[in-house]
Design a protein around this motif. Structure first.
Motif, PDB file in Angstrom:
ATOM      1  N   ASP A 263      77.420  44.567  -6.021  1.00 55.86           N
ATOM      2  CA  ASP A 263      76.538  45.549  -5.875  1.00 55.86           C
ATOM      3  C   ASP A 263      75.781  45.638  -6.601  1.00 55.86           C
ATOM      4  O   ASP A 263      74.249  45.491  -6.694  1.00 55.86           O
ATOM      5  N   ILE A 264      75.735  46.118  -8.316  1.00 55.97           N
ATOM      6  CA  ILE A 264      75.283  46.386  -8.999  1.00 55.97           C
ATOM      7  C   ILE A 264      74.649  44.846  -9.447  1.00 55.97           C
ATOM      8  O   ILE A 264      73.499  44.991  -9.806  1.00 55.97           O
ATOM      9  N   ILE A 265      74.965  43.431  -9.256  1.00 53.67           N
ATOM     10  CA  ILE A 265      74.267  42.458  -9.361  1.00 53.67           C
ATOM     11  C   ILE A 265      73.194  42.746  -8.581  1.00 53.67           C
ATOM     12  O   ILE A 265      72.094  41.764  -9.157  1.00 53.67           O
ATOM     13  N   ALA A 266      73.399  42.679  -7.214  1.00 48.13           N
ATOM     14  CA  ALA A 266      72.532  42.973  -6.130  1.00 48.13           C
ATOM     15  C   ALA A 266      71.144  43.474  -6.199  1.00 48.13           C
ATOM     16  O   ALA A 266      70.479  43.054  -5.947  1.00 48.13           O
ATOM     17  N   PHE A 267      71.475  45.090  -7.032  1.00 46.89           N
ATOM     18  CA  PHE A 267      70.961  45.126  -7.436  1.00 46.89           C
ATOM     19  C   PHE A 267      69.477  44.998  -9.230  1.00 46.89           C
ATOM     20  O   PHE A 267      68.379  44.814  -8.764  1.00 46.89           O
ATOM     21  N   LEU A 268      70.857  44.462 -10.060  1.00 52.89           N
ATOM     22  CA  LEU A 268      69.830  43.512 -10.597  1.00 52.89           C
ATOM     23  C   LEU A 268      69.018  42.633 -10.663  1.00 52.89           C
ATOM     24  O   LEU A 268      67.882  42.045 -10.709  1.00 52.89           O
ATOM     25  N   ARG A 269      69.435  42.401  -8.730  1.00 52.75           N
ATOM     26  CA  ARG A 269      68.733  41.100  -8.423  1.00 52.75           C
ATOM     27  C   ARG A 269      67.086  41.879  -7.728  1.00 52.75           C
ATOM     28  O   ARG A 269      66.664  40.868  -8.089  1.00 52.75           O
ATOM     29  N   SER A 270      67.979  42.749  -7.175  1.00 54.92           N
ATOM     30  CA  SER A 270      66.559  43.187  -6.722  1.00 54.92           C
ATOM     31  C   SER A 270      65.217  44.331  -7.527  1.00 54.92           C
ATOM     32  O   SER A 270      64.389  43.987  -7.473  1.00 54.92           O
ATOM     33  N   ILE A 271      65.717  44.012  -9.184  1.00 57.40           N
ATOM     34  CA  ILE A 271      64.532  44.767 -10.096  1.00 57.40           C
ATOM     35  C   ILE A 271      64.060  43.017 -10.750  1.00 57.40           C
ATOM     36  O   ILE A 271      63.214  43.309 -11.917  1.00 57.40           O
ATOM     37  N   THR A 272      64.327  41.978 -10.148  1.00 63.41           N
ATOM     38  CA  THR A 272      63.883  41.046 -10.647  1.00 63.41           C
ATOM     39  C   THR A 272      63.189  40.177  -9.747  1.00 63.41           C
ATOM     40  O   THR A 272      63.691  39.745  -9.057  1.00 63.41           O
ATOM     41  N   GLU A 273      61.811  40.276 -10.200  1.00 65.34           N
ATOM     42  CA  GLU A 273      60.461  39.263  -9.818  1.00 65.34           C
ATOM     43  C   GLU A 273      61.307  37.707  -9.602  1.00 65.34           C
ATOM     44  O   GLU A 273      61.480  37.351 -10.748  1.00 65.34           O
ATOM     45  N   ASN A 274      61.158  36.446  -8.027  1.00 58.09           N
ATOM     46  CA  ASN A 274      61.641  35.554  -8.545  1.00 58.09           C
ATOM     47  C   ASN A 274      62.940  35.229  -8.762  1.00 58.09           C
ATOM     48  O   ASN A 274      63.319  34.147  -9.797  1.00 58.09           O
ATOM     49  N   ALA A 275      63.668  36.310  -8.982  1.00 54.77           N
ATOM     50  CA  ALA A 275      64.994  36.257  -9.247  1.00 54.77           C
ATOM     51  C   ALA A 275      65.918  35.015  -8.842  1.00 54.77           C
ATOM     52  O   ALA A 275      65.420  34.004  -7.589  1.00 54.77           O
ATOM     53  N   PRO A 276      66.484  33.654  -9.076  1.00 61.08           N
ATOM     54  CA  PRO A 276      66.951  32.957  -9.128  1.00 61.08           C
ATOM     55  C   PRO A 276      68.155  32.946  -7.393  1.00 61.08           C
ATOM     56  O   PRO A 276      68.796  34.017  -7.050  1.00 61.08           O
ATOM     57  N   PRO A 277      67.670  31.516  -6.695  1.00 65.00           N
ATOM     58  CA  PRO A 277      68.594  32.213  -5.385  1.00 65.00           C
ATOM     59  C   PRO A 277      70.507  32.445  -5.803  1.00 65.00           C
ATOM     60  O   PRO A 277      70.932  31.920  -6.083  1.00 65.00           O
ATOM     61  N   LEU A 278      70.696  33.386  -4.255  1.00 59.54           N
ATOM     62  CA  LEU A 278      72.113  33.385  -4.222  1.00 59.54           C
ATOM     63  C   LEU A 278      72.965  32.088  -4.420  1.00 59.54           C
ATOM     64  O   LEU A 278      72.127  31.498  -3.786  1.00 59.54           O
ATOM     65  N   PRO A 279      73.703  32.357  -5.858  1.00 63.45           N
ATOM     66  CA  PRO A 279      74.718  31.149  -4.651  1.00 63.45           C
ATOM     67  C   PRO A 279      75.441  31.042  -2.650  1.00 63.45           C
ATOM     68  O   PRO A 279      76.153  31.773  -2.581  1.00 63.45           O
ATOM     69  N   ALA A 280      75.315  29.367  -2.963  1.00 58.87           N
ATOM     70  CA  ALA A 280      75.820  29.474  -1.703  1.00 58.87           C
ATOM     71  C   ALA A 280      77.360  29.719  -1.055  1.00 58.87           C
ATOM     72  O   ALA A 280      78.139  29.846  -1.714  1.00 58.87           O
ATOM     73  N   PRO A 281      77.882  30.753  -0.499  1.00 58.98           N
ATOM     74  CA  PRO A 281      79.404  30.975  -0.089  1.00 58.98           C
ATOM     75  C   PRO A 281      79.810  29.753   0.489  1.00 58.98           C
ATOM     76  O   PRO A 281      79.269  28.901   1.499  1.00 58.98           O
TER      77      PRO A 281
END
Ligand code: HEC
Length: 180
Positions: free
Chosen positions: A162-180
């Protein structure tokens, strides 16, 4: 061999067995195993293939991509409250004396902002990927020896995601999430 000798041997074998069993009973009593029901090995590559699902369910370790796929940045924002003691999170905000600014951290080169980083972090090299963030936030000192980040880590994999998802939300042009 005569029967007396046989009895002697049988007796000592039996005695040894009883002794070993006794030791087992005593040591079970002395050393209880409170962690055994959870312990196990998170097998590398366990996310590939089919039988792996059962192994993961048994040890309750879900791979990071699966955790990130269902992570909640809103919960992560609440979880990241503790981070704001030391970090600023707004884009363009100055760092605190206690920690670098974290806006845009996903994909960013490690130790690359205007902050007095530790030699350990500066010398690490590479960028903050989802995997390295996950490892760092699990146990900062174990991931970067000599880090200045005086934070014990978030041991709950789901809360960490959840925290990492939040860090992603405050990152412009974040790298794509790794595919499950
Ligand atoms: C007690 C203060 C403190 C707390 C709490 C804290 N950090 Fe840090 N953090 C730091 C410091 C200091 C550094 C720089 C570490 C170094 O130079 O070794 C750092 C570095 C980082 C970095 C690397 C940044 C970069 O530019 O390379 C990330 C990512 C990070 N912290 C995330 C978090 C998150 C997420 C939380 C909350 C879950 C958190 N931190 C909680 C002090 C803190």
């Amino acid at each position: 061999m005569d029967s007396f000798e046989f009895n002697k041997i049988a007796g000592s074998v039996l005695g040894t067995l009883l002794f070993v069993m006794g030791l087992g009973v005593i040591s079970d009593g002395l050393f209880s195993h409170p962690h055994m029901e959870k312990a196990g090995y998170a097998l590398p590559g366990a996310s590939e293939g089919h039988g792996a699902g059962a192994a993961e369910a048994a040890v309750h370790v879900e791979p990071l991509p699966a955790l990130l796929a269902k992570a909640d940045p809103k919960k992560g924002e609440a979880g990241a409250k503790v981070c704001t003691t030391c970090h600023t999170l707004e884009k363009g905000a100055a760092p605190k004396p206690t920690g670098p600014n974290l806006a845009g951290v996903v994909g960013r080169a490690m130790g690359s902002t205007d902050f007095g980083y530790s030699d350990g972090l500066k010398g690490h090299g590479g960028a903050w990927t989802y995997e390295s963030l996950n490892a760092f936030l699990t146990n900062p000192k174990a991931f970067i020896a000599g880090t200045k980040m005086a934070y014990g880590g978030e041991r709950d994999p789901a809360k960490r995601a959840d925290i990492i998802a939040f860090l992603r939300s405050i990152t412009e042009n974040a790298p794509p999430l790794p595919a499950p």
